[in-house]
Write a protein that holds these residues in place. Sequence first.
Motif, PDB file in Angstrom:
ATOM      1  N   GLY A  35       4.378 -24.699 -17.081  1.00 35.90           N
ATOM      2  CA  GLY A  35       3.334 -23.706 -17.285  1.00 35.90           C
ATOM      3  C   GLY A  35       3.780 -22.278 -17.009  1.00 35.90           C
ATOM      4  N   PHE A  36       5.046 -22.089 -16.654  1.00 41.57           N
ATOM      5  CA  PHE A  36       5.534 -20.743 -16.357  1.00 41.57           C
ATOM      6  C   PHE A  36       6.792 -20.446 -17.171  1.00 41.57           C
ATOM      7  CE2 PHE A  36       2.925 -21.875 -12.845  1.00 41.57           C
ATOM      8  CZ  PHE A  36       2.307 -20.688 -12.473  1.00 41.57           C
ATOM      9  N   ALA A  37       7.058 -19.168 -17.384  1.00 44.46           N
ATOM     10  CA  ALA A  37       8.242 -18.792 -18.143  1.00 44.46           C
ATOM     11  C   ALA A  37       8.870 -17.545 -17.540  1.00 44.46           C
ATOM     12  CB  ALA A  37       7.877 -18.535 -19.595  1.00 44.46           C
ATOM     13  N   PHE A  42       7.700 -10.897 -27.364  1.00 40.92           N
ATOM     14  CA  PHE A  42       6.706  -9.853 -27.562  1.00 40.92           C
ATOM     15  C   PHE A  42       6.821  -9.373 -29.005  1.00 40.92           C
ATOM     16  CE2 PHE A  42       5.360  -5.450 -27.590  1.00 40.92           C
ATOM     17  CZ  PHE A  42       4.188  -5.491 -26.851  1.00 40.92           C
ATOM     18  N   ASP A 106       5.560  -6.882 -14.837  1.00 32.62           N
ATOM     19  CA  ASP A 106       4.936  -8.187 -14.591  1.00 32.62           C
ATOM     20  C   ASP A 106       5.926  -9.326 -14.838  1.00 32.62           C
ATOM     21  OD1 ASP A 106       2.570  -7.058 -13.892  1.00 32.62           O
ATOM     22  OD2 ASP A 106       1.623  -7.288 -15.846  1.00 32.62           O
ATOM     23  N   PHE A 109       6.546 -14.238 -10.945  1.00 33.90           N
ATOM     24  CA  PHE A 109       5.410 -15.124 -10.728  1.00 33.90           C
ATOM     25  C   PHE A 109       5.699 -16.017  -9.534  1.00 33.90           C
ATOM     26  CE2 PHE A 109       8.353 -17.041 -13.716  1.00 33.90           C
ATOM     27  CZ  PHE A 109       8.530 -18.318 -13.216  1.00 33.90           C
TER      28      PHE A 109
ATOM     29  N   SER B   9       2.286 -16.601 -20.728  1.00 33.15           N
ATOM     30  CA  SER B   9       0.977 -16.897 -20.172  1.00 33.15           C
ATOM     31  C   SER B   9       1.167 -17.445 -18.773  1.00 33.15           C
ATOM     32  CB  SER B   9       0.270 -17.905 -21.080  1.00 33.15           C
ATOM     33  OG  SER B   9      -1.022 -18.157 -20.605  1.00 33.15           O
ATOM     34  N   ASN B  10       1.719 -16.614 -17.920  1.00 34.22           N
ATOM     35  CA  ASN B  10       2.001 -17.064 -16.556  1.00 34.22           C
ATOM     36  C   ASN B  10       0.765 -16.940 -15.679  1.00 34.22           C
ATOM     37  OD1 ASN B  10       4.588 -17.740 -17.149  1.00 34.22           O
ATOM     38  ND2 ASN B  10       5.523 -15.943 -16.206  1.00 34.22           N
ATOM     39  N   ILE B  13      -0.708 -13.959 -13.584  1.00 33.64           N
ATOM     40  CA  ILE B  13      -0.126 -12.719 -14.103  1.00 33.64           C
ATOM     41  C   ILE B  13      -0.846 -12.364 -15.406  1.00 33.64           C
ATOM     42  CG2 ILE B  13       1.988 -11.598 -14.909  1.00 33.64           C
ATOM     43  CD1 ILE B  13       2.418 -12.441 -12.145  1.00 33.64           C
ATOM     44  N   ASP B  14      -1.101 -13.389 -16.216  1.00 35.91           N
ATOM     45  CA  ASP B  14      -1.699 -13.164 -17.525  1.00 35.91           C
ATOM     46  C   ASP B  14      -3.072 -13.818 -17.599  1.00 35.91           C
ATOM     47  OD1 ASP B  14       0.703 -11.967 -18.478  1.00 35.91           O
ATOM     48  OD2 ASP B  14       1.564 -13.972 -18.614  1.00 35.91           O
ATOM     49  N   PRO B  15      -4.006 -13.240 -18.313  1.00 39.05           N
ATOM     50  CA  PRO B  15      -3.889 -11.977 -19.043  1.00 39.05           C
ATOM     51  C   PRO B  15      -3.908 -10.741 -18.144  1.00 39.05           C
ATOM     52  CG  PRO B  15      -6.098 -12.871 -19.266  1.00 39.05           C
ATOM     53  CD  PRO B  15      -5.321 -13.873 -18.494  1.00 39.05           C
ATOM     54  N   LEU B  17      -3.144  -9.296 -14.008  1.00 44.77           N
ATOM     55  CA  LEU B  17      -2.560  -9.653 -12.726  1.00 44.77           C
ATOM     56  C   LEU B  17      -3.641 -10.125 -11.756  1.00 44.77           C
ATOM     57  CD1 LEU B  17       0.037  -9.624 -11.023  1.00 44.77           C
ATOM     58  CD2 LEU B  17      -0.659  -7.371 -10.222  1.00 44.77           C
ATOM     59  N   VAL B 317      -1.372  -5.883 -22.490  1.00 40.44           N
ATOM     60  CA  VAL B 317      -0.848  -6.532 -23.678  1.00 40.44           C
ATOM     61  C   VAL B 317      -0.239  -7.866 -23.308  1.00 40.44           C
ATOM     62  CG1 VAL B 317       0.492  -6.198 -25.735  1.00 40.44           C
ATOM     63  CG2 VAL B 317      -0.172  -4.255 -24.370  1.00 40.44           C
ATOM     64  N   THR B 318      -1.058  -8.768 -22.847  1.00 40.67           N
ATOM     65  CA  THR B 318      -0.470 -10.016 -22.416  1.00 40.67           C
ATOM     66  C   THR B 318      -1.284 -11.176 -22.925  1.00 40.67           C
ATOM     67  OG1 THR B 318      -1.667  -9.614 -20.403  1.00 40.67           O
ATOM     68  CG2 THR B 318       0.685  -9.237 -20.353  1.00 40.67           C
TER      69      THR B 318
ATOM     70  N   MET C   1      -9.098 -21.458 -18.028  1.00 40.62           N
ATOM     71  CA  MET C   1      -7.911 -21.023 -18.781  1.00 40.62           C
ATOM     72  C   MET C   1      -7.081 -22.198 -19.259  1.00 40.62           C
ATOM     73  SD  MET C   1      -5.759 -17.733 -17.613  1.00 40.62           S
ATOM     74  CE  MET C   1      -4.341 -18.405 -18.439  1.00 40.62           C
ATOM     75  N   LYS C   2      -6.273 -21.909 -20.273  1.00 38.21           N
ATOM     76  CA  LYS C   2      -5.541 -22.963 -20.950  1.00 38.21           C
ATOM     77  C   LYS C   2      -4.468 -23.623 -20.099  1.00 38.21           C
ATOM     78  CE  LYS C   2      -3.028 -20.569 -24.032  1.00 38.21           C
ATOM     79  NZ  LYS C   2      -1.693 -20.363 -23.503  1.00 38.21           N
ATOM     80  N   ARG C   3      -4.076 -22.980 -19.026  1.00 32.01           N
ATOM     81  CA  ARG C   3      -2.992 -23.511 -18.208  1.00 32.01           C
ATOM     82  C   ARG C   3      -3.482 -24.480 -17.161  1.00 32.01           C
ATOM     83  NH1 ARG C   3       0.606 -23.321 -21.491  1.00 32.01           N
ATOM     84  NH2 ARG C   3       0.651 -21.340 -22.508  1.00 32.01           N
TER      85      ARG C   3
END
Lengths: 183, 322, 767
Positions: A35-37, A42, A106, A109, B9-10, B13-15, B17, B317-318, C1-3
């Motif tokens: 679920g994280f990257a 972009f 950003d 995470f 889509s962390n 953090i997203d969308p 913080l 913009v996330t 949310m989707k996650r």
Amino acid sequence: MSDNKRYAMVIDTKTCVGCAACVIGCKTENGVAEGFARDWIFTHTSGTFPDLQMTIRTERCNHCVDAPCVTSCPTGASHYGPGGTVQVNRDKCTGCKACIASCPYDARFVDPRTGTVDKCTYCMHRIENGIPTTACQEVCPTESIFFGDLNDPKSKVSELLDTRESYTLLPDAGTKPMHYFLR
Amino acid sequence: MDEFTSTRSNHLIDPVLHAWGTEVPIYLFLGGMVAGIMLLSGLMALRRTDDRTSHALSLLPWASPFLISLGMMFLWLDLENGFNAIRFYFVFQPGSPMSWGSWILLGIYPASILLAWTLSPAAFRETWLRRLSSVPALESISKWAMERTPFLAMANIVMGAALGIYTGVLLGTMAARPLWNSAILGPLFLVSGVSTGAAFMLLYRLNDKERVFLGRLDMGLITTELLLLALWMIGLSTAGAASRGALGAILGGPYTAAFWTLVVALGLLTPLIGEWIELKHGAIPGRLPAILVLVGGLSLRWILVYAGQFTSWAGNVTAALH
Amino acid sequence: MKRREFIKLGAYGVAGTTLLGGVTTDWFSLYGNPLFNPLTDGDKVVPSFCELCFWKCGILAHVKDGRVTKIKGNPKDPLSRGRLCPRGTGGTGLLYDPDRLKTPLKRVERRGSQEFEEISWDTALNEVAGNFERIKAEYGAGALALFLHGYGGNWMRHLFKAYGCPNIAAPSYAQCRGPRDVAFDLTYGSGVGSPENTDMRNSRCLVLIGSHLGENMHNTQVQDFAEAIRNGADIIVADPRFSVAASKATHWLPVKPGTDLALLLAWMNVIIGEKRYDREYIDNYAYGFEQLEAHVAPYTPEWAYPRTGIEPDLIRRTARLMASARPATLVHPGRHVTWYGNDTQRSRAIAILNALLGSWGRKGGFFMPSEIELPAYEYPGYVEADSNAADQPEASPYPLADQVLAQGLCEATIPGVREAEHIKAWMVYGSNLPTSIPNPEQTRKAIQELEFLVTVDVLPAEIVGWSDIVLPEATYLERCDELYTPYYRQPYIAVRQEVVPPMYDSKPGWWIARELGMRIGLPEFFPWKDSIEYAKTRLESGGYDCDALQRDGVILGEPGPLYYEEGAAPEFYTESGKIELYSNALASHGFDAMPTYHDDEIEEPPQGYYRLLFGRAPVHTFGRTTNNRLLSEVYDSNAVWVNTDVAKRWGFEDGELIHLQNQDGILSTFSAPVKVTSRIRPDAVYIVHGYGHKSKKLRFAHGRGIDDNEMVSRYKVDPIMGGTGMNVNFVTFVRAADVPTAAPGSPERLGSPENTENAASTVEAHA
Ligand SMILES: Nc1nc2c(c(=O)[nH]1)N[C@H]1C(S)=C(S)[C@@H](COP(=O)(O)OP(=O)(O)OC[C@H]3O[C@@H](n4cnc5c(=O)[nH]c(N)nc54)[C@H](O)[C@@H]3O)O[C@H]1N2
Ligand SMILES: Nc1nc2c(c(=O)[nH]1)N[C@H]1C(S)=C(S)[C@@H](COP(=O)(O)OP(=O)(O)OC[C@H]3O[C@@H](n4cnc5c(=O)[nH]c(N)nc54)[C@H](O)[C@@H]3O)O[C@H]1N2
Ligand code: SF4
Ligand code: SF4
Ligand code: SF4
Ligand code: SF4
Ligand code: SF4
Ligand SMILES: [Mo]
């Protein structure tokens, strides 16, 4: 090994197709949490139909020279590592998230498995062990990712920045990013 | 027309913080309040060292170590990896307000406990000295402290100010969040902290003189706070595009209503007018304005922590997929 | 949310690992910062080739403590060249998909209800063999059919051929590249193959007719595309959508959907009219130039403009650009070309345009591929099937089809649609027919007519839910398959080998085919013990070292000359022995001998409707990967691309959830967010294929996005070879809020038996 090196990454946005192989490649190489990257794609489209332009690029931590994430870290977990890269020592990380809040990109995470902060390492475990490519660079089918030492004028990254027009993200943020994009 | 997409889509953090949730504003609120209590009890102790009957100075200063512990518990709860909390004390990172903060927090305990001790009623001290007679050196520490009340009062003023400023600087140095990125945040949080400290004390059974003193002081603090808020907004609006954009969060953006009603109207203007009317009619300041000040103080931190995270350099913009 | 599901998964781990993390903290290195190493390098690295799509890139699979940690490209492999696309990189997401088929299953409820009991392999295989034997005895082998896709399917093809069954079809023909292959075969006497013999990396001018490279992630194609960009090639993209490829182009031509033939003819008109074609090449190798010259004369750019929407000036400029770079100009043949039912003719136009530019057999155009010599395994020889394949209608057959039509087998299964006896049993290997064959209602009808349906799959796809017996195959990382010897620029042999042993009770395809073969009396067709012995036998008879192949993953052959300049022979296996600009073969069957534009072929969308187009997301292969958690992190749903102006008219906000409803009144089961974008023409909408799974057992993919195939209730058949033109459906929008809640969430809706009368019957409508 990396004394006097200034590692940087250069992305050729002319060839990047936004396929995200670099994202999946990073995830499996680095065992990134589900679920994280650490990197992402972009795209920016401008103009009106049918006169359109689109920029596609792969982004990640910029390994800033003046990295606010390092400055704001209370424990020294975020630090400058080999070749000026910015690294996180998970054994020192409290998960206080000051670094996350202070990164204008950003790029960080919290890894839910450990509660510590994660982000792109520029694959230092490969580079410092003699593998010359990052995992995202290795997989990229369009060869749009370049990694190397900016202090070496003969490196591919130096050559690309010398010969082609480039930009960095949010230069106004004052962090001196080391992640360049070729137009 | 510009279209942006990102595959990222962390979570948290997203969308937008969401690094800091409810724990941090509560911690900042409690920290600010403790700063206020320490500062005020220090001040009052200096002004009336001989007055051993002061309600404000008898048991109230004990609130500082208790409230700061409560605050630290919230801070610890916010840590994603609390087991490494000890790492705060293995280094001092001069560029990191959080590092400053953790060391300041350490100083809070001796300063506030010792001052509270010296200001406590003699009977109270004697009882506890008797109960804890087995603890070595307690007698001599007590004796040492009793001889240095003015020094301890000064220490409390200094530590309180440091704590208060730190709670603001913590956010203010986050250049990445344009809404926070202002030097005014330090003084603003300090003043607001002292104001909540005063309000907290006003909830207590104080004598009329103390009430009038704190009430009057609070009016000054609220006025200053309003001024600082105005300065902060003017500052942001005249800084770069990112700051101007960030200000939108409370000027038309999602936090506008909450900010103007909870913080400005309810938390500042109403108590200010209330206290002014009370003073003008010679009445003794009551508890209602104090409660409102506390609500306003908590809201200020809550909204600023959330609204600040809503703003970023990159714009929002996330997580717009595909 | 989707996650959420990820976070939850993570949360279970948190408590445990936080504790551990605290205890194992490196207390002593107070100031030292050792480099963190994720330790994903394998103790063992196994070369093989990928099956996340059908391109077959060479991979290196890292195995650590018995688990596949990561998959890298094999640098020695000519297709991957050490690099992979995202799907191949995410292969572990398939291997470790928690929803995989784990044991053989037998249906216990009515078809489509997805109610199964677990049975043993022995019971399952006996059941399948028993049914095959019964049906063959009762109706003949022609009452059986095999649908297949994927490299493991070779074992099943072998089984069915040995059994004398002629009905073997893949959706990669009539639903994909069939028209292109037939058109190039008609023109040059050979197809472009797979991997295509396009020399894109050397092209100086590249023309893409819809081929959306960069989203279409056929690895080597994308690598070559990037090389062309790097070399500064001029790129011309015709696509109603501003694709990724279009964003890299010198010229984007937002052609009106379905009118590419007009554009291609106008280009020929300019190139011939201005004498910019390769005269010498045409004189030497081509047949029918005079006819072509006269034929394209009326197709001026001015004629094409009102049809295509592309300005005459731009048509001229791009034609000149192509001519100026010839013969290093490649007009890409595309791959999925079954769009409008006139696709063979459009592909013919592409083939002919290439001939005018002299690009076939030339550097930067099409190279001449070669193959490594590897003897076939010695079998007794297949018995001649006792009937023709059942896919061709007796009344109006598709004379130039050179493979079996998948939709034709569906039709031949429904009594009454065809005259002759119909098909009674199917085996489906690696093909999710409800989502890959157009008009899913017809497919459902066919399935309901079957006496027996067996599926070999790895996941509980929709087709599995309809099956009587389900055989769980081991994934490509757990099995060895047939050797791979493609026609390519670099001839080579590749091997797929077992990286880790099969998980659960899954079995490799070779084993399934062999066990069935033994049970239905074909032991002489399965004389080998296992696939490795099979491969060894073939390799040794060809003088190749099996160990070396297993160690390196590939054995490289000696490349032949690639271009005519280098000595490749300009041989054309056509009737005339030349490049046929004019096709007597087509003429003799009553078709246009040269591509001809028919104005009535392209229908206009009704008021308020938009033409539905579809394509690929780079991280997914059809619906095969949308349940792959690793890959779906990047694109977990599809979106409906709606032009900005159209969205404004409808009052759509970006991200608003909508359903699609097509011209036949079919409403999509699920909804998807609107993507408001300038990147598409106002008369069309676009979604990525492969989403909107109805199978609840695909627990991740279920209900995410819209299934494009649900909207493809009609198709236009290519009269030449039977390809199914699928871009002929029009859709309108229904806000999710306006859809009664009963419709979504009922995943088997279109197919479920209780809902038969609701689904529009359109079997007649598509001829
Ligand atoms: N509406 C619509 N229809 C289309 C297309 C479209 O874009 N839109 N595209 C067309 C094209 S180009 C093509 S090529 C076809 C493709 O059509 P199909 O080949 O039918 O593709 P999928 O629908 O992905 O079905 C593949 C099935 O194989 C299973 N599978 C995956 N790996 C293995 C394996 O190793 N072994 C076995 N036994 N099974 C496996 C998957 O679980 C899945 O059920 O579809 C065509 N049909
Ligand atoms: N990531 C990924 N890559 C794949 C696959 C996959 O599943 N995933 N599948 C592989 C397979 S089997 C195939 S066949 C190929 C398919 O890929 P392609 O051969 O590229 O074919 P399509 O999918 O039909 O192409 C879709 C594109 O055609 C455009 N288009 C639609 N209608 C028209 C029209 O009338 N004129 C023009 N000029 N353009 C039009 C659409 O806007 C879209 O950009 O992809 C292969 N590569
Ligand atoms: S793998 Fe390469 S082409 Fe694909 S998104 Fe990443 S940088 Fe771009
Ligand atoms: S991009 Fe962010 S995380 Fe990376 S070095 Fe710069 S500030 Fe730190
Ligand atoms: S979360 Fe970890 S790395 Fe980030 S500032 Fe806190 S201790 Fe440092
Ligand atoms: S350099 Fe390494 S860590 Fe950074 S994004 Fe690429 S693969 Fe991930
Ligand atoms: S193109 Fe991608 S999915 Fe297809 S075989 Fe190659 S790596 Fe695998
Ligand atoms: Mo295809």
